[in-house]
Design an enzyme around this catalytic site. Structure first.
Site, PDB file in Angstrom:
ATOM      1  N   HIS A  71      18.333  22.070  16.885  1.00 40.19           N
ATOM      2  CA  HIS A  71      18.911  23.154  17.049  1.00 40.19           C
ATOM      3  C   HIS A  71      20.472  23.213  16.593  1.00 40.19           C
ATOM      4  O   HIS A  71      21.307  22.380  16.905  1.00 40.19           O
ATOM      5  CB  HIS A  71      18.567  23.812  17.923  1.00 40.19           C
ATOM      6  CG  HIS A  71      17.641  24.270  18.784  1.00 40.19           C
ATOM      7  ND1 HIS A  71      16.698  24.288  19.578  1.00 40.19           N
ATOM      8  CD2 HIS A  71      16.150  24.546  17.751  1.00 40.19           C
ATOM      9  CE1 HIS A  71      15.223  24.623  19.475  1.00 40.19           C
ATOM     10  NE2 HIS A  71      14.711  24.786  18.405  1.00 40.19           N
ATOM     11  N   ARG A 129      20.339  28.660  14.302  1.00 44.91           N
ATOM     12  CA  ARG A 129      19.411  27.878  15.247  1.00 44.91           C
ATOM     13  C   ARG A 129      18.706  27.148  14.402  1.00 44.91           C
ATOM     14  O   ARG A 129      18.136  25.761  14.728  1.00 44.91           O
ATOM     15  CB  ARG A 129      18.574  28.469  16.450  1.00 44.91           C
ATOM     16  CG  ARG A 129      17.191  28.031  17.243  1.00 44.91           C
ATOM     17  CD  ARG A 129      16.787  28.779  18.346  1.00 44.91           C
ATOM     18  NE  ARG A 129      15.736  28.361  18.912  1.00 44.91           N
ATOM     19  CZ  ARG A 129      15.239  28.148  20.145  1.00 44.91           C
ATOM     20  NH1 ARG A 129      16.416  27.627  20.441  1.00 44.91           N
ATOM     21  NH2 ARG A 129      14.299  27.991  20.461  1.00 44.91           N
ATOM     22  N   HIS A 199      19.543  18.615  23.885  1.00 47.99           N
ATOM     23  CA  HIS A 199      19.474  20.014  23.059  1.00 47.99           C
ATOM     24  C   HIS A 199      20.917  20.818  24.402  1.00 47.99           C
ATOM     25  O   HIS A 199      20.753  19.647  24.670  1.00 47.99           O
ATOM     26  CB  HIS A 199      18.577  20.880  23.733  1.00 47.99           C
ATOM     27  CG  HIS A 199      17.387  20.942  22.796  1.00 47.99           C
ATOM     28  ND1 HIS A 199      16.968  21.693  21.661  1.00 47.99           N
ATOM     29  CD2 HIS A 199      16.122  20.030  22.801  1.00 47.99           C
ATOM     30  CE1 HIS A 199      15.706  21.476  21.958  1.00 47.99           C
ATOM     31  NE2 HIS A 199      15.359  20.096  21.247  1.00 47.99           N
ATOM     32  N   GLU A 273      18.563  19.312  28.970  1.00 47.28           N
ATOM     33  CA  GLU A 273      20.164  20.191  28.045  1.00 47.28           C
ATOM     34  C   GLU A 273      21.477  20.505  28.709  1.00 47.28           C
ATOM     35  O   GLU A 273      21.038  20.472  30.014  1.00 47.28           O
ATOM     36  CB  GLU A 273      19.961  22.149  28.783  1.00 47.28           C
ATOM     37  CG  GLU A 273      17.364  22.541  28.154  1.00 47.28           C
ATOM     38  CD  GLU A 273      17.907  23.358  26.951  1.00 47.28           C
ATOM     39  OE1 GLU A 273      19.275  23.280  26.032  1.00 47.28           O
ATOM     40  OE2 GLU A 273      16.823  22.987  26.391  1.00 47.28           O
TER      41      GLU A 273
HETATM   42  O1  PAY Z   1      11.282  21.425  25.854  1.00 43.45           O
HETATM   43  O2  PAY Z   1      10.570  23.707  26.802  1.00 43.45           O
HETATM   44  C1  PAY Z   1      11.611  22.522  26.221  1.00 43.45           C
HETATM   45  C2  PAY Z   1      13.067  23.363  25.260  1.00 43.45           C
HETATM   46  C3  PAY Z   1      12.982  24.143  25.167  1.00 43.45           C
HETATM   47  C4  PAY Z   1      14.177  24.815  24.956  1.00 43.45           C
HETATM   48  C5  PAY Z   1      13.412  25.534  23.648  1.00 43.45           C
HETATM   49  O3  PAY Z   1      13.277  24.972  22.004  1.00 43.45           O
HETATM   50  O4  PAY Z   1      13.466  26.613  23.381  1.00 43.45           O
HETATM   51  C6  PAY Z   1      15.608  25.515  25.026  1.00 43.45           C
HETATM   52  C7  PAY Z   1      16.726  26.344  24.719  1.00 43.45           C
HETATM   53  C8  PAY Z   1      17.213  25.181  23.930  1.00 43.45           C
HETATM   54  O5  PAY Z   1      17.853  23.769  23.753  1.00 43.45           O
HETATM   55  O6  PAY Z   1      16.716  25.457  22.761  1.00 43.45           O
HETATM   56  C9  PAY Z   1      17.250  26.546  25.393  1.00 43.45           C
HETATM   57  C10 PAY Z   1      18.985  27.247  24.381  1.00 43.45           C
HETATM   58  C11 PAY Z   1      20.137  28.109  25.451  1.00 43.45           C
HETATM   59  C12 PAY Z   1      18.265  28.406  23.960  1.00 43.45           C
HETATM   60  O7  PAY Z   1      18.715  28.368  22.579  1.00 43.45           O
HETATM   61  O8  PAY Z   1      17.621  29.225  24.502  1.00 43.45           O
HETATM   62 ZN    ZN Z   2      17.159  24.047  21.432  1.00 42.79          ZN
END
Ligand code: PAY
Ligand code: ZN
Length: 312
Positions: A71, A129, A199, A273
């Protein structure tokens, strides 16, 4: 050479700087670092992986995979990959943990999995993102690379609308960045024992599944690993990380690389994270890079050393 000053790693770096750093690091450590091109991004930027190896020759080397920067806006993630590589090279034969890791496993590091998005966060929109692929049916740009893998692809927790932040793409591995990583892991699946995706933010140590509320067969084992790692971080850095299966700890996120790697047979698969818990969020100031990276490094070493014992 700017890279030899510690403060290099306490700053964020442009994509061009990171490409320069990859090249220079390989030149400076020819016996420990090999660079391979595993594919290219939608906008044709190279995806370089550094392979770190100790100086002990061993037949049948196992391996660890670490990717950063899936991201674009999560700048602490590529910063961690650089931090980790530098630490590994500087402390090999000085720190017992990293020495043991590099003597028993090769470590593949992809510092920026989404270079087009990363570049875009430096030039145009800091909060971007996704990647930067164009779609035929919409003017909206980008696919969420962490929704583009073939693990309950595009079910609840992902979106089939190109304008959404969690757009899953046209089909699994439609995006060249996801396809490149998947191809590499498919061709190295017998040696790669530990998969790690970095992440931010939220301070969590997660493991599969993200794509369903089901428990993986070795749930208890993975839970112990993240619990121990979080305990160490709490002790050494007085900071709390949540831990557990992704879907229950954060939210449903189908099509993620961690679940896909798990289903491929890499049964030690994790998503970290990093800092913080939301005060700065994606805009973690440079002054907090070292703490965030040291915490993640401690957690990584804790898990990796256990996996080395378990896969002996
Ligand atoms: O493995 O479940 C997982 C990761 C989930 C992540 C995602 O791909 O959505 C969590 C988010 C991320 O790091 O991209 C969290 C962040 C804070 C967001 O953008 O929501
Ligand atoms: Zn991420």
């Amino acid at each position: 050479d700017p890279r030899s000053s510690a403060s290099y790693y306490e700053r964020y770096h442009s994509l061009e700087d990171i490409y320069y750093w990859i090249n220079k690091t390989a030149q400076d450590y020819p016996d420990m670092v090999k660079v391979t091109l595993i594919g290219s991004s939608y906008e044709k930027r190279p995806l370089y992986v550094l392979k770190l190896s100790g100086r002990q020759e061993r037949a049948e080397k196992r391996a660890i995979w670490i990717d950063c920067g899936i991201h674009a806006r999560e700048w602490i993630s590529p910063a961690f990959c650089l931090w980790f590589v530098q630490y590994s090279l500087n402390f090999y034969n000085l720190n017992n943990d990293i020495t043991e890791m590099l003597n028993s496993m090769d470590i593949y590091v992809l510092p920026v999995m989404n270079p087009d998005g990363y570049k875009y966060t430096w030039t145009t929109n800091r909060m971007w993102r996704k990647n930067r692929s164009l779609s035929k049916e919409s003017n909206c740009v980008g696919t969420d690379l962490n929704r583009n893998f073939d693990a309950n692809w595009c079910t609840k927790g992902a979106s089939n609308r190109p304008c959404d932040e969690i757009y899953c793409g046209q089909f699994p591995e439609s995006e060249p960045e996801a396809e490149a990583v998947a191809n590499f892991l498919r061709s190295h699946k017998d040696s790669v024992k530990l998969y790690l995706s970095i992440h931010s933010y939220g301070q969590m140590l997660l493991f599969p599944y993200s794509c369903s509320n089901e428990e993986v067969p070795n749930h208890a084992e993975l839970f112990e690993l993240v619990q121990e790692a979080a305990m160490k971080v709490r002790r050494y850095y007085r900071n709390n990380y949540k831990y557990g299966a992704s879907a229950k700890t954060i939210y449903l996120a189908p099509g993620g690389s961690d679940d896909w790697a798990y289903n491929l047979g890499i049964h030690y698969s994790f998503t970290f994270e990093l800092e913080d818990r939301g005060r700065y969020g994606f805009l973690l100031p440079p002054s907090l890079i070292s703490k965030a990276c040291n915490e993640a490094l401690l957690a990584l070493k804790s898990i990796a050393l256990r996996v080395i014992q378990k896969t002996q």
